[in-house]
Design an enzyme around this catalytic site. Structure first.
Site, PDB file in Angstrom:
ATOM      1  CB  SER A  41      -8.693   1.013   5.372  1.00 53.08           C
ATOM      2  OG  SER A  41      -9.358   2.215   5.121  1.00 53.08           O
TER       3      SER A  41
ATOM      4  CB  SER B 171      -8.294   3.843   2.518  1.00 51.93           C
ATOM      5  OG  SER B 171      -7.440   3.225   3.472  1.00 51.93           O
TER       6      SER B 171
ATOM      7  CE  LYS C 137      -3.949   2.056   2.510  1.00 54.74           C
ATOM      8  NZ  LYS C 137      -4.833   1.963   3.701  1.00 54.74           N
TER       9      LYS C 137
HETATM   10  N1  GLN Z   1     -13.487   4.461   5.729  1.00 54.57           N
HETATM   11  C1  GLN Z   1     -12.936   4.954   6.952  1.00 54.57           C
HETATM   12  C2  GLN Z   1     -12.559   6.391   6.823  1.00 54.57           C
HETATM   13  O1  GLN Z   1     -12.796   6.930   5.811  1.00 54.57           O
HETATM   14  C3  GLN Z   1     -11.764   4.111   7.381  1.00 54.57           C
HETATM   15  C4  GLN Z   1     -10.559   4.369   6.591  1.00 54.57           C
HETATM   16  C5  GLN Z   1      -9.398   3.551   7.065  1.00 54.57           C
HETATM   17  O2  GLN Z   1      -9.574   2.556   7.754  1.00 54.57           O
HETATM   18  N2  GLN Z   1      -8.212   4.019   6.739  1.00 54.57           N
HETATM   19  O3  GLN Z   1     -12.038   6.995   7.701  1.00 54.57           O
END
Ligand code: GLN
Length: 487
Positions: free
Chosen positions: A180, A156, A76
């Site tokens: 995410s 994400s 990532k």
């Molecule tokens: N979807 C969540 C957010 O937008 C979690 C994102 C994540 O886990 N990095 O904050």
């Protein structure tokens, strides 16, 4: 050979039936063919990958292999990688090339892994759809039956999940602040684990919300996730929140079975609005675990309904503080201004996308004088109650079973008008981050349109072993063999 599991590829590499170079080249070729459509990678590193593969083959010939020697992975693009551009999918990092390697990727490299490149994500890991990346959206390799509309891979860590699902890598790293890893794993039909907070070092990972962020693995099987986590985890002096706790043999735990385990079903996760197919899959998961010898009990997590609201105070607060460092002076992009304040304003306006700006504004608001007590401090108190719900529940049971996400993958562009609709994707995943406990998503079935759905297993802090054992039982019972059209 791109269909191999990590466990099977390791055996083939060690026996000499397969070379790391062949395996790496097969994946690089697939990336060249499919990435223009999927956009799963922001940066592909073929020279680095081939050099690491050749070194792996040399090590294998000497019999000096590590846990992951010759295994091609996606990373990532939130993990700093020495000498390789790291973007966090934001314009603000510009051409930033870190002079250092994150602890997690250094451990994977030292275990012999091959790095294919840096995978796409929502900007600064803020999102659930991979639509907020400055490098464009990622396309899910799955499509609905009889419909070619491009779907999101979740977020994400959408690039990592799409890459593993499309057979562009045998595994990948992700980070999970509110879901995410688990939500994109569910949307892409693969396995993904968020470890206990503190299990993996956060050093060298671009910070989103420091008290919630955890690195974890994606792979196509639970055992492969266990193998990857074994290499990623462990104490690190450079992260004061990393736990000084031994790393067990996670892969061995996968075969423990669930006989005699008590599995809790949290009644607050059963909302009236739940999609019938998700509810049915959950019931199926309960039946599978019962058949495998587990005892299933109803439990209560009474503060669940506050988790999402609390998360959207704590996470933006910490993000606004972490993102203050991107000022046009020390890193990446610089937009000149008339004075220093102008330079800050112009740089940050040009460098951050809309969602990141929204989070910074919410975060500075809830931390500001006069509102701090009403929002941030109160959120921290509610967070303690969420943790105590789990602590109570784990007195009665060994793990919890829930759906991973309230829906299957949705179309690109959907849910973009109202941020709250997007935030609702995380209802089932956010509580684990608030409490710091481990969570695994396992592909468990397909919906009526042929899209994958995941079930989530939550466990006690630092008891990833039970989570892997339960996940393996679900995996075996589900017999999920479907693969996406692209791959
Ligand atoms: N979807 C969540 C957010 O937008 C979690 C994102 C994540 O886990 N990095 O904050």
């Amino acid at each position: 050979m791109r269909d191999l599991t990590i466990a099977a590829a390791r055996t083939a590499l060690r026996s000499g039936a397969l070379s790391a170079r062949e395996l790496t080249d097969a994946h690089l070729d697939a990336i060249a063919a499919l990435n223009p459509r999927l956009n799963a990678f922001i940066t592909v590193t073929p020279e680095l990958a081939r050099a690491q593969a050749d070194a792996a083959d040399a090590a294998l010939r000497r019999g000096a292999h590590g846990a992951l020697t010759g295994i091609p992975l996606g990373i990532k693009d939130l993990f700093c990688t020495a000498g390789v551009r790291t973007t966090a999918a934001s314009r603000i990092l510009g051409p930033f090339v870190p002079p250092y390697e994150s602890t997690v990727t250094a451990r994977l490299r030292d275990a012999g892994a091959v790095f294919l490149g840096k995978t796409n994500l929502d900007e600064f890991a803020m999102g659930s759809s991979n639509m907020t990346s400055a490098f464009g959206p990622v396309t899910n390799p799955w499509t609905r039956r009889g419909d070619n509309a491009p779907l999101v891979p979740g977020g994400s860590s959408g690039g990592s999940a799409a890459a593993v699902a499309a057979r562009l890598a045998l595994g990948a790293t992700g980070t999970d602040t509110g879901g995410s890893i688990r939500q994109p794993a569910s949307f892409c039909g693969i396995a993904g684990l968020k470890p206990t907070y503190g299990r993996c070092s956060r050093w060298g990972i671009v910070a989103f919300a420091s008290s919630l962020d955890q690195a974890g693995p994606f792979a196509r099987t639970v055992e492969d996730c266990a193998i990857l986590l074994g290499a990623m985890a462990g104490h690190d002096d450079r992260d004061s929140t990393s736990a000084d706790i031994p790393v067990p043999d996670f892969a061995a735990a996968c075969t423990r079975g669930v006989r005699g385990l008590r599995i809790g079903i949290p009644r607050e996760y059963r909302s009236d609005g739940m999609a019938p197919e998700i509810g049915a899959l959950w019931q199926q998961g309960i039946a599978w675990l019962r058949d495998a010898g587990a005892e299933v009990i109803d439990i209560s997590l009474p503060h669940t309904k506050y988790a999402l609201a609390t998360y959207y105070i704590v996470a933006p607060a910490e993000a606004s503080s972490n993102l203050a460092r991107y000022d046009g002076v020390r890193f990446g992009l610089r937009a000149e201004g008339e004075d220093l304040t102008g330079l800050y304003e112009n740089t940050r306006a040009a460098g951050f996308g809309a969602e990141v700006r929204r989070r910074i504004m919410i975060g500075t608001y809830v931390l500001s004088a006069g509102y701090y007590d009403a929002y941030y401090l109160r959120a921290q108190k509610v967070r303690a109650l969420i943790l105590s719900d789990f602590t109570e529940a784990f007195r009665e049971c060994d793990a919890l079973l829930t759906p991973t996400a309230p829906s299957a993958a949705f179309a690109q562009g959907e849910k973009m008008d109202d941020p709250v609709t997007m935030y609702l994707n995380d209802v089932f995943t956010v509580p684990a981050n608030m409490a710091g406990i481990p969570g695994l998503s396992v592909p468990a079935g397909l919906d009526a349109q042929g899209l994958p759905l995941g079930l989530q297993i939550l466990g006690r802090p630092f008891d990833e072993e039970t989570v892997f054992a339960v996940g393996t039982a679900i995996e075996h019972a589900a017999g999920f063999t479907a693969a996406p059209a692209a791959g």
